[in-house]
Design an enzyme around this catalytic site. Structure first.
Site, short mmCIF file in Angstrom:
data_model
loop_
_atom_site.label_atom_id
_atom_site.label_comp_id
_atom_site.label_asym_id
_atom_site.label_seq_id
_atom_site.Cartn_x
_atom_site.Cartn_y
_atom_site.Cartn_z
N CYS A 210 -2.82 5.34 3.31
CA CYS A 210 -3.49 6.07 2.23
C CYS A 210 -4.46 5.16 1.46
O CYS A 210 -5.34 5.65 0.76
CB CYS A 210 -2.49 6.72 1.30
SG CYS A 210 -1.24 5.60 0.72
N ASN A 211 -4.29 3.86 1.60
CA ASN A 211 -5.17 2.94 0.86
C ASN A 211 -6.24 2.27 1.71
O ASN A 211 -7.10 1.57 1.17
CB ASN A 211 -4.34 1.85 0.19
CG ASN A 211 -3.68 2.35 -1.07
OD1 ASN A 211 -4.24 3.20 -1.76
ND2 ASN A 211 -2.48 1.88 -1.35
N ARG A 212 -6.17 2.42 3.02
CA ARG A 212 -7.14 1.72 3.87
C ARG A 212 -7.25 2.33 5.25
O ARG A 212 -6.30 2.95 5.73
CB ARG A 212 -6.76 0.24 4.01
CG ARG A 212 -5.52 -0.02 4.87
CD ARG A 212 -5.08 -1.45 4.84
NE ARG A 212 -4.67 -1.83 3.49
CZ ARG A 212 -5.34 -2.68 2.72
NH1 ARG A 212 -6.42 -3.27 3.18
NH2 ARG A 212 -4.91 -2.95 1.51
N GLU B 47 3.99 -4.20 -2.42
CA GLU B 47 4.66 -2.92 -2.08
C GLU B 47 5.18 -3.02 -0.64
O GLU B 47 4.55 -3.63 0.23
CB GLU B 47 3.72 -1.74 -2.30
CG GLU B 47 2.43 -1.76 -1.51
CD GLU B 47 2.48 -0.89 -0.27
OE1 GLU B 47 3.54 -0.32 -0.02
OE2 GLU B 47 1.48 -0.84 0.44
N GLY C 223 16.54 19.40 -17.44
CA GLY C 223 15.13 19.71 -17.18
C GLY C 223 14.77 19.13 -15.83
O GLY C 223 15.47 18.27 -15.29
N ALA C 224 13.67 19.62 -15.25
CA ALA C 224 13.32 19.15 -13.91
C ALA C 224 11.82 18.90 -13.80
O ALA C 224 11.11 19.55 -13.05
CB ALA C 224 13.78 20.16 -12.87
N GLY C 225 11.35 17.92 -14.55
CA GLY C 225 9.94 17.54 -14.47
C GLY C 225 9.69 16.72 -13.21
O GLY C 225 10.63 16.35 -12.50
#
Lengths: 269, 389
Positions: free
Chosen positions: B45-47, B101, B172-174
């Site tokens: 996704c980055n390169r 990462e 809650g489910a953010g």
């Protein structure tokens, strides 16, 4: 082998052990500043230093033809060895390196104190029977080494808890063992140590009674120590944990220090 | 000489609107590599980067650039040592958006497996994977969390250690709380209960008594849980509370309770900022490791230039030795078998000893910039390869 040569050999084993423990203490300090090679070097310092000290103790046993820790300085030497041995059980794992910062400087300093008192040399055979020394001194020292480690774990618990309470941003950059783990290890260590101390005291008092000797200050202080650590276990069984239990453990450790350092002269005299 | 060629683009040069135009899945990457010859296509996704090996570097570069023509202004082109160093940095996570990462190493491996590498690409990718593993093993670059959700999970480990069996109460489910819960689950925790706006307070209180971690993210205007409720419900248990809501769901006084640790979104973001700073400092050490590995690769590649010269030199010396022995055949015929063997051995040893030092020096020179010059000098001085000409 002449007495002079025996002393030289003991010296040859003492200095590497002290240097390695010192290196470990410095290495753990470096690991706090920058985790990595310094911590690994420190762990190897503990391992090798402990092996060298083991050789020193074995040499003392062989050369003195018996159990050589009848003096308070000699027993301090054994005590240091036991503390480091107990630390090695967990200390080699990375999350527990911080514990080394509490244990290794103490071990190095106590080893120096032991040497100053003649505890790392040879030729000072005790007048006590070997069996009595092994059972009484051995068990008491095992218990005290366990208490020392439990106190170090408790101190680390309080430090880690403080970081969590202060919401320190660096908490994940320099992770420590979890609160639950420290709490669990401390209580397990005390669970082993209290029975050992109980047995050690019982043997000592049995001998005292049999010989019609008087109770000295060290015996009283040791009994108070036993009461405090037993109270710790009772409190844990009643649901105490975490911060409160850690403070009790530290109070118990103060008594261990008093018994080990301040009052030894009265008992061995 | 075989060249290593890299043409590509990454998050440094192109925004996602551009990068998505040249994103390839595994099958497409494989087809593209086949189409380009000895090639590997690394698309994340980055390169998107195309690595090729070819005798004609210019031609390989043109072919790769044609595939990514749409992004021409955002393309970078690297050759040989620079291309290898770039790949090593990529595998080590040093060129990533978040330094260190962990996913990129797997993506490099997947690209290598889907590619059609020749000997040079095969070597450089295997070496890059080794460099990536070494960076992770010898530095702490990938150990600390890089997002709020993973920071929450890492904090839970600081309190409970192993999260196996830990119960999560999700209020809650953010989106972020969902990610935090997922992170906790991947580490062994279990979602015990999910409360929403319809769940009554008594039920939440009941679940609170069983929970180890509370993650809250509702749009409620006031506190969903106050300190008195938590103290009553948790029954002395250790509790980590993560409040991801704005305005906050959890009463800040909860943090003052013994054994309760409450972190809000600002606390977590401060932790993430600090860990990212730590990653950047570890990245300096990682750069050193990667540079060392790139140097080793360079030495290997340079040795490829010198090895044929050494082989030719040794073959030439052996040829001369055999010719001279053949010329002396008449004189040697008078010798018995053991004496002939001794003559063979002596001449072999002379050749070996004469060539030992030049061989060592040539290998040393190969690592330096003038390795090729040395190889040419040896070929010229000993007339190697002249027969073929």
């Amino acid at each position: 082998m002449t007495s002079a040569r025996r002393s030289t050999l003991a010296e040859l084993l003492f200095w590497p052990a002290l240097l390695l423990y010192g290196e470990a203490a410095v290495g753990y300090l470096g690991d706090v500043r920058r985790p990595g090679p310094a911590g690994r070097a420190a762990t190897w310092g503990v391992r090798l230093g402990w092996l060298v000290q083991t050789a020193l103790l074995a040499f003392q046993v062989v050369r003195d033809d018996g159990f050589p820790w009848g003096t308070w300085a000699g027993s301090l030497n054994l005590f240091v060895w036991l503390v480091v041995a107990a630390y090695l059980i967990w200390g080699c794992r990375r999350p527990y390196r911080l514990l080394g910062l509490a244990v290794m400087p103490l071990a190095a300093v106590l080893l120096v104190v032991s040497r100053a008192g003649g505890g790392t040399g040879v030729g000072e055979r005790s007048h006590y029977s070997n069996l009595f020394l092994v059972v009484h001194v051995g068990l008491v020292l095992v218990a005290f080494a366990g208490f020392t480690l439990a106190a170090a774990l408790s101190a680390l618990y309080l430090w880690q808890e403080r970081r969590l309470k202060r919401r320190e941003a660096t908490i994940l950059r320099r992770p420590a063992p979890s609160l639950a783990t420290l709490d669990r290890l401390a209580v397990r260590t005390v669970l082993v140590s209290v029975p050992a101390l109980t047995l050690g005291i019982a043997v000592g008092i049995g001998r005292l009674v049999a010989r019609g000797q008087r109770v000295d200050a060290l015996v009283v202080a040791t009994l108070v120590t036993w009461v405090v650590w037993s109270a710790y276990l009772v409190a844990r069984a009643r649901g105490w944990s975490g911060r409160r239990a850690s403070y009790v453990a530290l109070a118990g450790f103060v008594l261990v220090v008093v018994v080990r350092i301040a009052l030894q002269g009265t008992h061995f005299a | 000489m075989t060249h290593l060629v890299l043409v590509g683009t990454s998050h440094h040069r192109a925004p996602v609107e551009l990068r998505e135009r040249v994103a390839f899945d595994r099958e497409q990457a494989h087809s593209l590599a086949e189409q380009l010859g000895a090639a590997v296509c690394l698309s994340t996704c980055n390169r998107t980067e195309l690595y090729l090996e070819a005798e004609d570097g210019d031609d390989a570069e043109r072919r790769a650039a044609a595939v990514l023509a749409e992004l021409e202004p955002a393309l970078y082109r690297l050759r040989d040592q620079a291309a290898a160093l770039h790949l090593f940095r990529v595998a080590g996570g040093l060129d990533s958006l978040v330094p260190g990462e962990g996913e990129i190493l797997g993506q490099v491996r997947a690209a290598y497996e889907a590619g059609t590498p020749g000997p040079l690409l095969d070597r450089v990718f295997r070496h890059a994977l080794h460099a990536g593993r070494k960076v992770r093993a010898q530095t702490a670059i990938g150990e600390s969390p890089a997002s709020v959700s993973s920071a929450a999970a890492a904090l839970a480990e600081q309190v409970f250690g192993n999260l196996e069996g830990c119960a999560i109460l999700l209020i809650g489910a953010g989106k972020v709380s969902g990610q935090a819960a997922r992170n906790l689950r991947t580490r062994g925790a279990e979602i015990a209960f999910v409360a929403d706006s319809k769940t009554d307070r008594a039920r939440i209180e009941e679940e609170l008594g069983r929970a180890d971690v509370v993650v809250s993210s509702t749009s409620a205007p006031g506190y969903v849980l106050d300190a008195a409720t938590v103290e009553r419900a948790r029954r002395g248990r250790r509790l980590l509370l993560v409040d991801l809501a704005v305005p906050r769901d959890l009463d800040p006084q909860i943090h003052a309770l013994d054994g309760c640790y409450l972190y809000d979104i600002d606390d977590l973001e401060a932790i993430v900022a600090e860990t990212l700073a730590g990653r950047r400092s570890e990245a300096e050490r990682a750069e050193g490791i990667v540079a060392g590995e790139a140097e080793k690769f360079h030495e290997w590649q340079a040795s490829l230039e010198i090895v044929p010269a050494i082989t030719s030199l040794r073959a030439r010396a052996e040829e001369i030795r055999e010719q001279e022995l053949a010329k002396a055949e008449g004189a040697l015929a008078r010798l018995d078998e053991s004496q002939r063997r001794a003559v063979e051995a002596v001449t072999s040893r002379i050749v070996d000893k004469l060539l030992h030092l030049p061989t060592v020096r040539l290998k040393q020179a190969a690592a330096a910039a003038d390795g090729v010059v040395y190889a040419e000098a040896v070929r010229h001085l000993f007339g190697l390869g002249e027969e073929e000409r």
